[in-house]
Design a protein around this motif. Sequence first.
Motif, PDB file in Angstrom:
ATOM      1  N   PRO B  35       0.840  -1.203   0.000  1.00 55.43           N
ATOM      2  CA  PRO B  35       0.000   0.000   0.000  1.00 55.43           C
ATOM      3  C   PRO B  35       0.878   1.257   0.000  1.00 55.43           C
ATOM      4  O   PRO B  35       1.896   1.303   0.692  1.00 55.43           O
ATOM      5  CB  PRO B  35      -0.775  -0.096   1.321  1.00 55.43           C
ATOM      6  N   GLY B  37      -0.770   4.547  -0.198  1.00 59.15           N
ATOM      7  CA  GLY B  37      -1.624   5.715   0.065  1.00 59.15           C
ATOM      8  C   GLY B  37      -2.430   6.091  -1.159  1.00 59.15           C
ATOM      9  O   GLY B  37      -3.659   6.078  -1.147  1.00 59.15           O
ATOM     10  N   ASP B  39      -2.940   4.423  -3.704  1.00 58.28           N
ATOM     11  CA  ASP B  39      -3.717   3.317  -4.270  1.00 58.28           C
ATOM     12  C   ASP B  39      -5.159   3.332  -3.776  1.00 58.28           C
ATOM     13  O   ASP B  39      -6.030   2.740  -4.381  1.00 58.28           O
ATOM     14  CB  ASP B  39      -3.049   1.962  -3.992  1.00 58.28           C
ATOM     15  N   ARG B  40      -5.404   4.039  -2.662  1.00 56.37           N
ATOM     16  CA  ARG B  40      -6.787   4.156  -2.202  1.00 56.37           C
ATOM     17  C   ARG B  40      -7.606   4.953  -3.212  1.00 56.37           C
ATOM     18  O   ARG B  40      -8.777   4.703  -3.414  1.00 56.37           O
ATOM     19  CB  ARG B  40      -6.844   4.881  -0.863  1.00 56.37           C
ATOM     20  N   VAL B  41      -6.967   5.959  -3.838  1.00 51.60           N
ATOM     21  CA  VAL B  41      -7.678   6.784  -4.817  1.00 51.60           C
ATOM     22  C   VAL B  41      -7.626   6.134  -6.205  1.00 51.60           C
ATOM     23  O   VAL B  41      -8.643   6.039  -6.891  1.00 51.60           O
ATOM     24  CB  VAL B  41      -7.010   8.182  -4.905  1.00 51.60           C
ATOM     25  N   GLY B  43      -6.533   3.020  -7.001  1.00 48.12           N
ATOM     26  CA  GLY B  43      -6.642   1.560  -7.054  1.00 48.12           C
ATOM     27  C   GLY B  43      -7.728   1.069  -8.003  1.00 48.12           C
ATOM     28  O   GLY B  43      -7.485   0.187  -8.831  1.00 48.12           O
ATOM     29  N   PRO B  44      -8.957   1.633  -7.921  1.00 46.08           N
ATOM     30  CA  PRO B  44     -10.012   1.184  -8.831  1.00 46.08           C
ATOM     31  C   PRO B  44      -9.631   1.355 -10.303  1.00 46.08           C
ATOM     32  O   PRO B  44      -9.898   0.479 -11.131  1.00 46.08           O
ATOM     33  CB  PRO B  44     -11.193   2.091  -8.478  1.00 46.08           C
ATOM     34  N   ARG B  47      -7.178  -1.367 -11.237  1.00 44.43           N
ATOM     35  CA  ARG B  47      -7.843  -2.669 -11.419  1.00 44.43           C
ATOM     36  C   ARG B  47      -8.674  -2.691 -12.695  1.00 44.43           C
ATOM     37  O   ARG B  47      -8.756  -3.702 -13.383  1.00 44.43           O
ATOM     38  CB  ARG B  47      -8.675  -3.002 -10.187  1.00 44.43           C
ATOM     39  N   ARG B 176       1.820   0.607 -12.796  1.00 48.15           N
ATOM     40  CA  ARG B 176       2.089   1.177 -11.465  1.00 48.15           C
ATOM     41  C   ARG B 176       3.110   2.303 -11.538  1.00 48.15           C
ATOM     42  O   ARG B 176       3.031   3.275 -10.789  1.00 48.15           O
ATOM     43  CB  ARG B 176       2.545   0.075 -10.499  1.00 48.15           C
ATOM     44  N   TYR B 180       1.372   5.628  -9.956  1.00 50.51           N
ATOM     45  CA  TYR B 180       1.771   5.961  -8.583  1.00 50.51           C
ATOM     46  C   TYR B 180       3.066   6.762  -8.502  1.00 50.51           C
ATOM     47  O   TYR B 180       3.387   7.291  -7.446  1.00 50.51           O
ATOM     48  CB  TYR B 180       1.890   4.678  -7.755  1.00 50.51           C
TER      49      TYR B 180
END
Lengths: 191, 574
Positions: B35, B37, B39-41, B43-44, B47, B176, B180
Amino acid sequence: MFLLLRRSVIGLLMMTIITGVVYPAVVTAIGHVVFPHRSQGSLIVRGDEIVGSELIGQPFDSPKYFWPRPSATDPVPYNAGSSSGSNLGPTNPKLLQAVQERVARLKAVDPNNRLLIPVDLVTASGSGLEAYISPAAAQYQVPRVARARGLTAVQVQQLVTENTWGRQWGFLGEPRTNVVTLNLALDKLSK
Amino acid sequence: MTANDVLQIVFYLAVLLILVKPLGWYMARVYEGKPVGLDRVLGPLERLIYRLCDLDPQKEVGWKRYAMGALAFNAMGFAFLYLLQRVQGSLPLNPEHLAAVKTHTAFNTAVSFITNTNWQSYGGETTMSYLTQMLGMTVQNFVSAATAMAVLIAMIRGFVRRNSETIGNFWVDMTRSVLYILLPVSILWAVALMSQGVVQTYSSYPKTSLIEPVKGADGKMITEQTLAVGPAASQIAIKQLGTNGGGFFNANSAHPFENPTPLSNFLEVLAILMLPAALCYTFGKMVGDVRQGWAVLAAMVVIFGGMLALCWYSEQQSPPWMAQLGVDTTAGNMEGKEVRFGIANSALWATATTCASNGSVNSMHDSFTPLGGLVPMLLIQLGEVVFGGVGSGLYGMLVFAIIAVFIAGLMVGRTPEYLGKKIEAFEIKMAAIAILIPVIVILIGAGAAVMIPAARASTANPGAHGFSEILYAFSSAAGNNGSAFAGLSADTPFYNVSLGLTMLIGRYWVLIPALAIGGSLARKTIVPTSAGTLPTHGPLFVGLLVVVVLIIGALSFIPALALGPIVEHLLMFQ
């Protein structure tokens, strides 16, 4: 093989949307809201006319204006639609000849000036569009401009000081005088 | 050479080195799938990309399939960018109504941007529409950098893993890297650059009336000035961070709208080396011994410091005839340089941009003094392993590290090891290919060009300096740098095609061997260190690595350099 093709196409498509459409659009939106003046080119507007940009130099050749650095843009100097340096090397006879001509022109309009000519006044900038000269190059021209405009050297000196920037944060870059804003200020004082 | 020059350079190096650890730590987490940080925003979105690509992010492949992924993705990028340039005339966001780009120029440019070279045989503001700049150039700036980062990480996994057939998943590493690392940092940089006056707009070029109308060379009065603008800040941020270097405008970061102030200059030159330097820490972190990363970084800093000193000293000089004309030359060699940056920042940029495979410029290298211009040329020829391109620099440096332990092994008659992995015939063969092929294409390409009259006619300067222009062009293309002795008129069929091929060879004949080394190492087991193991984190190894890089570069290029900058230096001061 088909899977590889599919991944290449979709991968590129997604990257194009994210980095080629959304990213520039987000940056443009931020620019419009937060830096409306600077993101549009730092334009100087007088009335409803754009008279220049604070960042882009203009050509001047009358003795009553401060002269900018030589510009190597094509086909005319300070062509802000096509930036370029001269790309002349130090051993190229064309560079020697160009500098000789520039020295001669500076001497012709100011024959009694005994100062050494600051190097930036006789060498072309990398972009061909630089708005700045060194403070030494401004000093070199103060007596000439004052004489041509019938002003005192003190009056002209005052404007030079107002349009000279020190090093950013006290140590970044070099001190510099903005020829465009300086000449605009001169015109305001005496046409 | 003033105290303030020293202060600026020390400040630059200090900020660069302070950022190494936090950024390197963050990137290691990104690649280890931890993680971070963001990836919370995002991440979707990440995916969603995998789902659309029918991809299981946990599933990994061996080096050959990894390489296939990278090559297929880059080939698609080439096809799209070539087409986009050819049809831009009938597409929107083209307020200046720029026509389709010529075939050979479009070929050269498409190759140039997928290989992270960003050599430009065109002038941005007079050739490329806003749409092409954004959908083509900006996108490739991101993904070509992400491709090299992915390859580096795959190679590092080769050192980390034992008895493993796989080295990762290209699509995951690439995605990634963009989401990121490159994207968030680019947004920060773009906003900071706009605060300094870098333009960002979709409007057409504004026209201004000149304060003093002047007479042009043809006798006509010039009363107007057209200011080229565009969505520049977003592209400049990633062109610096992704070690791409392709300018939005022809004059690149010498252009006031691309680099308006000393602070914007600092941010841009910092961005050149920031990620490559930090990746050294990422490397150390991933192999479980950060000292290994610091050792490689130390070797880079040593070479960088020496080269910078030479460039800076040389640019402080002017040609002797200048002073004889009554010119005060204390400010140094100012032809092709900007007053707001001065000598220190111009030399710093020239050194940084060619250490890395960036190739953006804030001054014109063609107008440098002979030895000042030798520095960027030699740094490219060393293989751009001193910091180097994002990803590509470090995988290049690891190739040199393998050669260094090999030479050390030969001295004591022992099978060399690096990071616990035995270095055997296959790795050495791949390392030799990665080092020799770029050397060969540079020397053959430049040699061929000087024998072709039409190619020789493209030079802008006579004599030795003209030869330097050609040698620099092939070095820049093979090293995927993109800077130029820009007097060379390279927008000709000969140069567009020959330099395009040189870029392709220079990119993929290093990238593929690097992946092969990673794949081969991953299969091996770890040998325990013994009294006979050369420690690769100490000053002895740093010294050895520096010497190997310099000697291979010198042996390959001193004869060619002697005909260019070195003879020109002797002529200038005779």
